[in-house]
Motif scaffolding. Structure first.
Motif, PDB file in Angstrom:
ATOM      1  N   ASP A   1      35.613  73.129  41.399  1.00 52.37           N
ATOM      2  CA  ASP A   1      35.647  74.590  41.549  1.00 52.37           C
ATOM      3  C   ASP A   1      36.031  75.199  40.202  1.00 52.37           C
ATOM      4  OD1 ASP A   1      35.596  77.094  42.554  1.00 52.37           O
ATOM      5  OD2 ASP A   1      37.223  76.830  44.003  1.00 52.37           O
TER       6      ASP A   1
ATOM      7  N   LYS B   1      40.236  77.017  39.369  1.00 54.89           N
ATOM      8  CA  LYS B   1      41.047  77.947  40.165  1.00 54.89           C
ATOM      9  C   LYS B   1      42.450  77.416  40.406  1.00 54.89           C
ATOM     10  CE  LYS B   1      37.315  80.438  42.436  1.00 54.89           C
ATOM     11  NZ  LYS B   1      36.756  80.934  43.726  1.00 54.89           N
TER      12      LYS B   1
ATOM     13  N   VAL C   1      35.786  75.212  30.394  1.00 53.39           N
ATOM     14  CA  VAL C   1      35.798  75.497  31.830  1.00 53.39           C
ATOM     15  C   VAL C   1      37.186  75.933  32.282  1.00 53.39           C
ATOM     16  CG1 VAL C   1      33.970  73.797  32.188  1.00 53.39           C
ATOM     17  CG2 VAL C   1      36.341  73.138  32.566  1.00 53.39           C
TER      18      VAL C   1
ATOM     19  N   GLU D   1      34.597  77.760  36.553  1.00 50.55           N
ATOM     20  CA  GLU D   1      33.633  78.631  35.880  1.00 50.55           C
ATOM     21  C   GLU D   1      33.545  78.227  34.417  1.00 50.55           C
ATOM     22  OE1 GLU D   1      34.746  82.716  35.045  1.00 50.55           O
ATOM     23  OE2 GLU D   1      36.830  82.307  35.643  1.00 50.55           O
TER      24      GLU D   1
END
Length: 377
Positions: free
Chosen positions: A236, A169, A166, A238
């Protein structure tokens, strides 16, 4: 049929590393070698971690290393300085590329992209593939014979896992600290832990791992990772990559499948540490030993096992198989009472009898004593 001195079945870690050892030694320059696999380009299909003192053979391709690790559970948690060891991480693409670069320099080593159908041992070893048949004086096989799954004499667990790489941010990870085992996750009657390796302050591998007999549904692993990320306030992000696997944990005597002409290697040869699932360090050491024995024209079929450590692993797996929910308590006791350097030496099968005794005395005795006497008698 074309004949080779050595045929290597499988171009994974063990097969390629053996070929790399051979390619790196001029002694084998007059030896003909064939590597057979369905693909030579496996990419980042694996992540390997291992502990090592000081500089090592693979430091030029490390993804990351750490000098401190965290062990966590409901009863004991600690951040541990493992110096002079470092916990090291390698991605398989970099590893494969390094090995192929050396192997491809040797004209006496060939690669065949083909499916392996069968092999039989006669006066030579006969190998049948989707692109023809070949013979070899010696065969090194990394494709597991799954017959060990049917036997009942030795327990068979799986180290099964799903991992997410992962990226967040913001910079939220402490990339100086690797989470080695965190048993604070719900155990649900098994041995379950989270493994977290921060590559930088924004990128980390979160891996949900179980030592148990049965594989879960993919959604169960993913739900556990999501819960852990939420608990650690990682919201937060991705998902860059995922990985999934299952590694057999058994003390089945793979060496009994070897002959003077056929040597099973890697997981197929029982090189996976039965009590932990670690394979990389053993593969590195065993391939060195094999090439040394080949140069001396010695039989390698029975020379890699260490009976003392095999028996330790057998007792440990008996306990984990029969009392699967006790894993967190067992590992917590081990890390609480024993210096981590002694643990590393023990797991690397390099410990003395005194160090072995320290390990044995650090774990809850009841189940181990029962398993010991059952195996002894």
């Amino acid at each position: 049929m074309k004949h080779f001195d050595y045929i290597i079945l499988g171009a994974g870690a063990s097969g390629l590393l053996l070929a790399y050892r051979i390619a790196s030694d001029a002694f084998f320059d007059d030896t003909s070698i064939l590597i057979i696999d369905k693909s030579s380009n496996k990419g980042n299909d694996r992540t390997w971690c291992f502990w090592e003192e000081g500089q090592g053979e693979w430091d030029d391709i490390l993804e990351k290393s750490w000098s401190s690790v965290f062990f966590g559970s409901q009863t004991f948690s600690k951040t541990i300085d493992i110096s002079p060891y470092r916990y090291k991480m390698i991605r398989s693409a970099a590893f494969y590329n390094k090995l192929w670069k050396k192997i491809n320099q040797k004209s006496n080593i060939q690669f065949l992209e083909a499916s392996i159908k069968d092999f039989q041992e006669k006066e030579n070893v006969y190998v049948t593939t989707s692109k023809g048949d070949f013979t070899a004086t010696k065969l090194f096989n990394s494709i597991p014979d799954l017959s060990y799954l049917k036997q009942k004499k030795y327990p068979v667990l799986q180290q099964h896992f799903v991992g997410w790489f992962v990226k967040t941010k913001t910079e939220i990870f402490d990339d100086t600290l690797a989470t080695f085992m965190d048993f604070s996750v719900p155990q649900n009657g098994n041995t379950r832990f989270m493994y977290m390796l921060p590559i930088d302050k924004q990128t980390a591998l979160f891996e949900y791992t179980l030592f148990s007999k049965d594989i879960l549904q993919l959604s169960e692993y993913e739900a556990a990772i999501k819960d852990y990320l939420k608990e650690k306030s990682v919201s937060d992000f991705e998902i860059l990559e995922t990985e999934q696997g299952s590694i057999p944990m058994t003390s089945f005597k793979f060496s009994e499948l070897n002959t003077s002409r056929v040597l099973n290697i890697g997981t197929a040869g029982g090189w996976t540490k039965a009590s932990t699932g670690y394979t990389f360090r053993a593969t590195s050491k065993h391939t060195k030993k094999i090439t040394a024995l080949l140069k001396q024209e010695k039989d390698v079929s029975k020379s890699l096992s260490k009976p003392k450590f095999w028996f330790y692993d057998l007792i440990f797996l008996d306990v984990l198989a029969n009392y699967n929910a006790s894993g967190a308590k067992l590992f917590s006791s081990l890390f609480k009472k024993t210096d981590v350097k002694t643990i590393f030496k023990f797991l690397d099968e390099e410990s003395s009898l005194l160090e072995d005794l320290k390990i044995i005395l650090s774990v809850p005795p009841k189940h181990f004593i029962t398993s010991f006497f059952k195996r002894l008698f």
